[in-house]
Scaffold this motif. Structure first.
Motif, PDB file in Angstrom:
ATOM      1  N   UNK A  69       0.828  -1.204   0.000  1.00 59.91           N
ATOM      2  CA  UNK A  69       0.000   0.000   0.000  1.00 59.91           C
ATOM      3  C   UNK A  69       0.863   1.255   0.000  1.00 59.91           C
ATOM      4  N   UNK A  70       1.919   1.269   0.801  1.00 55.72           N
ATOM      5  CA  UNK A  70       2.820   2.424   0.829  1.00 55.72           C
ATOM      6  C   UNK A  70       3.529   2.631  -0.489  1.00 55.72           C
ATOM      7  N   UNK A  71       3.986   1.547  -1.098  1.00 56.09           N
ATOM      8  CA  UNK A  71       4.653   1.659  -2.401  1.00 56.09           C
ATOM      9  C   UNK A  71       3.685   2.175  -3.463  1.00 56.09           C
ATOM     10  N   UNK A  72       2.466   1.628  -3.481  1.00 56.95           N
ATOM     11  CA  UNK A  72       1.471   2.100  -4.451  1.00 56.95           C
ATOM     12  C   UNK A  72       1.174   3.589  -4.257  1.00 56.95           C
ATOM     13  N   UNK A  73       1.077   4.036  -3.013  1.00 55.75           N
ATOM     14  CA  UNK A  73       0.773   5.446  -2.743  1.00 55.75           C
ATOM     15  C   UNK A  73       1.901   6.349  -3.220  1.00 55.75           C
ATOM     16  N   UNK A  74       3.150   5.979  -2.926  1.00 54.81           N
ATOM     17  CA  UNK A  74       4.282   6.822  -3.328  1.00 54.81           C
ATOM     18  C   UNK A  74       4.452   6.818  -4.849  1.00 54.81           C
ATOM     19  N   UNK A  75       4.319   5.657  -5.483  1.00 53.20           N
ATOM     20  CA  UNK A  75       4.449   5.591  -6.944  1.00 53.20           C
ATOM     21  C   UNK A  75       3.331   6.385  -7.615  1.00 53.20           C
ATOM     22  N   UNK A  76       2.104   6.262  -7.098  1.00 52.39           N
ATOM     23  CA  UNK A  76       0.989   7.009  -7.670  1.00 52.39           C
ATOM     24  C   UNK A  76       1.230   8.509  -7.553  1.00 52.39           C
ATOM     25  N   UNK A  80       1.680  10.916 -10.829  1.00 50.87           N
ATOM     26  CA  UNK A  80       0.738  12.026 -10.998  1.00 50.87           C
ATOM     27  C   UNK A  80       1.470  13.356 -10.971  1.00 50.87           C
ATOM     28  N   UNK A  81       2.435  13.484 -10.078  1.00 53.82           N
ATOM     29  CA  UNK A  81       3.194  14.731  -9.975  1.00 53.82           C
ATOM     30  C   UNK A  81       3.970  15.005 -11.258  1.00 53.82           C
ATOM     31  N   UNK A  82       4.569  13.970 -11.843  1.00 52.18           N
ATOM     32  CA  UNK A  82       5.327  14.188 -13.075  1.00 52.18           C
ATOM     33  C   UNK A  82       4.406  14.542 -14.245  1.00 52.18           C
TER      34      UNK A  82
END
Length: 152
Positions: A69-76, A80-82
Motif C-alpha cells: 500500500x505504501x509503495x502504491x501510494x508513493x508511486x501514484x 501524478x506529480x510528473x
C-alpha cells in the motif's frame, strides 16, 4: 488516513481561466483511486484480524500488505506529480491536499513497516527444547498425605 486522501482534492488544474479540482475517485481513466481504496480496506481488515488472532504469520502478512500500500501510494504520487507539471497550451496544475496527505502517509507506511519487520526479525524467539537433566529417579508420592511411601 490514506483512504481519506482519495476523496480530498488531489489535483487542481487551471486551463484558459477555468479551474478544475479532481480527486483520485473522480478520475475515472486511471483506476488508481479504487485500487488504493481496495488495498487499504484489505490491509485494515488484516490489521484487525491480526490484533484478534495475534499470530506471527498474520503480522507478517499485514506488514506485506501495508508495504505494498505504501509503495502504491508513493508511486501514484510520483507519476501524478510528473504528469501534472507538464504544461501544455497554458495548462497549469497544482498538487492538492489529497496528494500531500497521500505522499506523507505512504512514506510513513513504508518507514513503519520496514521498522516493524526489522524488529520482528531481531526479536524472533527460537523455540529450543531444553535437554532433560539427569538426576535421581523420582519416587512415587503417596496420595493420602502427600509424603513418599515408607521403604522397608
Amino acid at each position: 488516513m490514506l483512504n481519506v486522501s482519495l476523496f480530498l482534492p488531489y489535483v487542481t488544474v487551471s486551463f484558459f481561466g477555468t479551474t478544475q479540482s479532481l480527486t483520485l475517485m473522480s478520475i475515472g481513466t486511471q483506476n488508481d483511486g479504487p485500487l488504493l481504496l481496495t488495498v487499504g480496506i484489505v490491509t485494515a481488515i488484516f490489521a484487525v484480524i491480526t490484533l484478534a488472532m495475534q499470530r506471527r504469520w498474520m503480522l507478517v502478512t499485514t506488514g506485506v500488505c501495508t508495504f505494498i500500500l505504501g509503495i502504491l501510494a508513493v508511486i501514484n504520487y510520483a507519476l501524478t506529480n510528473s504528469n501534472i507539471h507538464r504544461a501544455m497550451l497554458g495548462m497549469i496544475g497544482h498538487m492538492g491536499a489529497g496528494a500531500i496527505l497521500q505522499l506523507t502517509v505512504g512514506v510513513l507506511l513504508l518507514i513503519l513497516t520496514v521498522a516493524t519487520l526489522i524488529f520482528l526479525l531481531l526479536t524472533r524467539t527460537r523455540r529450543t527444547v531444553m535437554p532433560r537433566q539427569p538426576g535421581p529417579p523420582r519416587m512415587p508420592v503417596n496420595t493420602t498425605n502427600g509424603n513418599p511411601p515408607a521403604s522397608n
